[in-house]
Scaffold this motif. Structure first.
Motif, mmCIF file in Angstrom:
data_model
loop_
_atom_site.group_PDB
_atom_site.id
_atom_site.type_symbol
_atom_site.label_atom_id
_atom_site.label_comp_id
_atom_site.label_asym_id
_atom_site.label_seq_id
_atom_site.Cartn_x
_atom_site.Cartn_y
_atom_site.Cartn_z
ATOM 1 N N LEU A 44 0.816 -1.217 0.000
ATOM 2 C CA LEU A 44 0.000 0.000 0.000
ATOM 3 C C LEU A 44 0.848 1.266 0.000
ATOM 4 N N VAL A 45 2.103 1.130 0.415
ATOM 5 C CA VAL A 45 2.984 2.282 0.559
ATOM 6 C C VAL A 45 4.318 1.959 -0.102
ATOM 7 N N VAL A 46 4.946 2.974 -0.680
ATOM 8 C CA VAL A 46 6.262 2.773 -1.295
ATOM 9 C C VAL A 46 7.154 3.951 -0.926
ATOM 10 N N LYS A 47 8.448 3.658 -0.762
ATOM 11 C CA LYS A 47 9.398 4.720 -0.406
ATOM 12 C C LYS A 47 9.929 5.346 -1.680
ATOM 13 N N GLN A 48 9.842 6.673 -1.752
ATOM 14 C CA GLN A 48 10.365 7.393 -2.905
ATOM 15 C C GLN A 48 11.425 8.358 -2.400
ATOM 16 N N GLY A 49 12.669 7.965 -2.485
ATOM 17 C CA GLY A 49 13.754 8.788 -1.955
ATOM 18 C C GLY A 49 13.628 8.894 -0.447
ATOM 19 N N ALA A 50 13.530 10.124 0.049
ATOM 20 C CA ALA A 50 13.390 10.327 1.487
ATOM 21 C C ALA A 50 11.932 10.338 1.921
ATOM 22 N N LYS A 51 11.017 10.383 0.942
ATOM 23 C CA LYS A 51 9.602 10.490 1.279
ATOM 24 C C LYS A 51 8.881 9.169 1.046
ATOM 25 N N TRP A 52 7.696 9.090 1.619
ATOM 26 C CA TRP A 52 6.844 7.916 1.442
ATOM 27 C C TRP A 52 5.629 8.322 0.630
ATOM 28 N N ALA A 53 5.192 7.425 -0.225
ATOM 29 C CA ALA A 53 4.029 7.712 -1.059
ATOM 30 C C ALA A 53 3.097 6.513 -1.065
ATOM 31 N N LEU A 54 1.817 6.789 -1.281
ATOM 32 C CA LEU A 54 0.829 5.715 -1.383
ATOM 33 C C LEU A 54 0.852 5.143 -2.791
ATOM 34 N N THR A 55 0.732 3.848 -2.898
ATOM 35 C CA THR A 55 0.574 3.218 -4.207
ATOM 36 C C THR A 55 -0.886 3.407 -4.628
ATOM 37 N N PRO A 56 -1.211 3.187 -5.906
ATOM 38 C CA PRO A 56 -2.620 3.287 -6.325
ATOM 39 C C PRO A 56 -3.530 2.387 -5.493
ATOM 40 N N THR A 57 -3.023 1.199 -5.132
ATOM 41 C CA THR A 57 -3.806 0.299 -4.276
ATOM 42 C C THR A 57 -4.050 0.941 -2.920
ATOM 43 N N GLY A 58 -3.017 1.555 -2.366
ATOM 44 C CA GLY A 58 -3.147 2.219 -1.072
ATOM 45 C C GLY A 58 -4.170 3.330 -1.099
ATOM 46 N N LYS A 59 -4.210 4.075 -2.194
ATOM 47 C CA LYS A 59 -5.191 5.155 -2.318
ATOM 48 C C LYS A 59 -6.603 4.595 -2.367
ATOM 49 N N LYS A 60 -6.776 3.473 -3.098
ATOM 50 C CA LYS A 60 -8.101 2.852 -3.184
ATOM 51 C C LYS A 60 -8.555 2.358 -1.819
ATOM 52 N N VAL A 61 -7.641 1.715 -1.093
ATOM 53 C CA VAL A 61 -7.983 1.177 0.227
ATOM 54 C C VAL A 61 -8.345 2.307 1.174
ATOM 55 N N LEU A 62 -7.593 3.386 1.120
ATOM 56 C CA LEU A 62 -7.873 4.533 1.984
ATOM 57 C C LEU A 62 -9.233 5.122 1.664
ATOM 58 N N ALA A 63 -9.552 5.237 0.379
ATOM 59 C CA ALA A 63 -10.846 5.781 -0.021
ATOM 60 C C ALA A 63 -11.978 4.856 0.420
ATOM 61 N N ALA A 64 -11.770 3.555 0.281
ATOM 62 C CA ALA A 64 -12.798 2.594 0.675
ATOM 63 C C ALA A 64 -13.022 2.628 2.178
ATOM 64 N N ASN A 65 -11.939 2.770 2.941
ATOM 65 C CA ASN A 65 -12.074 2.814 4.389
ATOM 66 C C ASN A 65 -12.787 4.064 4.851
ATOM 67 N N SER A 66 -12.551 5.183 4.201
ATOM 68 C CA SER A 66 -13.192 6.415 4.630
ATOM 69 C C SER A 66 -14.679 6.399 4.278
ATOM 70 N N ASN A 67 -15.050 5.574 3.309
ATOM 71 C CA ASN A 67 -16.460 5.478 2.919
ATOM 72 C C ASN A 67 -17.241 4.483 3.749
ATOM 73 N N ARG A 68 -16.544 3.725 4.579
ATOM 74 C CA ARG A 68 -17.190 2.607 5.238
ATOM 75 C C ARG A 68 -18.337 3.043 6.158
ATOM 76 N N ARG A 69 -18.198 4.202 6.768
ATOM 77 C CA ARG A 69 -19.269 4.639 7.670
ATOM 78 C C ARG A 69 -20.546 4.982 6.913
ATOM 79 N N ASN A 70 -20.439 5.206 5.615
ATOM 80 C CA ASN A 70 -21.621 5.524 4.820
ATOM 81 C C ASN A 70 -22.215 4.298 4.127
ATOM 82 N N SER A 71 -21.594 3.146 4.318
ATOM 83 C CA SER A 71 -22.005 1.972 3.550
ATOM 84 C C SER A 71 -23.351 1.405 4.007
ATOM 85 N N GLY A 72 -23.827 1.804 5.178
ATOM 86 C CA GLY A 72 -25.087 1.245 5.673
ATOM 87 C C GLY A 72 -26.316 1.825 5.032
#
Length: 76
Positions: A44-72
């Motif tokens: 879900l995460v990849v190191k880019q030089g000194a910084k860390w970045a989310l992979t496309p999968t990580g972004k999808k998972v984060l978006a899905a998790n933030s939507n979970r409270r609305n799934s009902g």
């Protein structure tokens, strides 16, 4: 015929989700972080030089998790 692999939704623990959100918000990161290392092994995460970045999968998972409270249902 092509078979589509349905991606299974990863359910992250609270600390994992928090550190994923922290990475997406570009918060300063510690040099060693066991929770972040777990996210790296999940791909879900990849190191880019000194910084860390989310992979496309990580972004999808984060978006899905933030939507979970609305799934009902839906809010008006």
């Amino acid at each position: 015929m092509t078979e589509e692999k349905k991606q299974k939704l990863l359910i992250l623990s609270q600390p994992q989700r928090t550190s994923l959100e922290g990475l997406s918000n570009r918060r300063p990161q510690l040099p060693t972080d066991p929770i972040r290392d777990e996210l790296v092994t999940l791909g879900l995460v990849v190191k880019q030089g000194a910084k860390w970045a989310l992979t496309p999968t990580g972004k999808k998972v984060l978006a899905a998790n933030s939507n979970r409270r609305n799934s009902g249902g839906f809010s008006v």
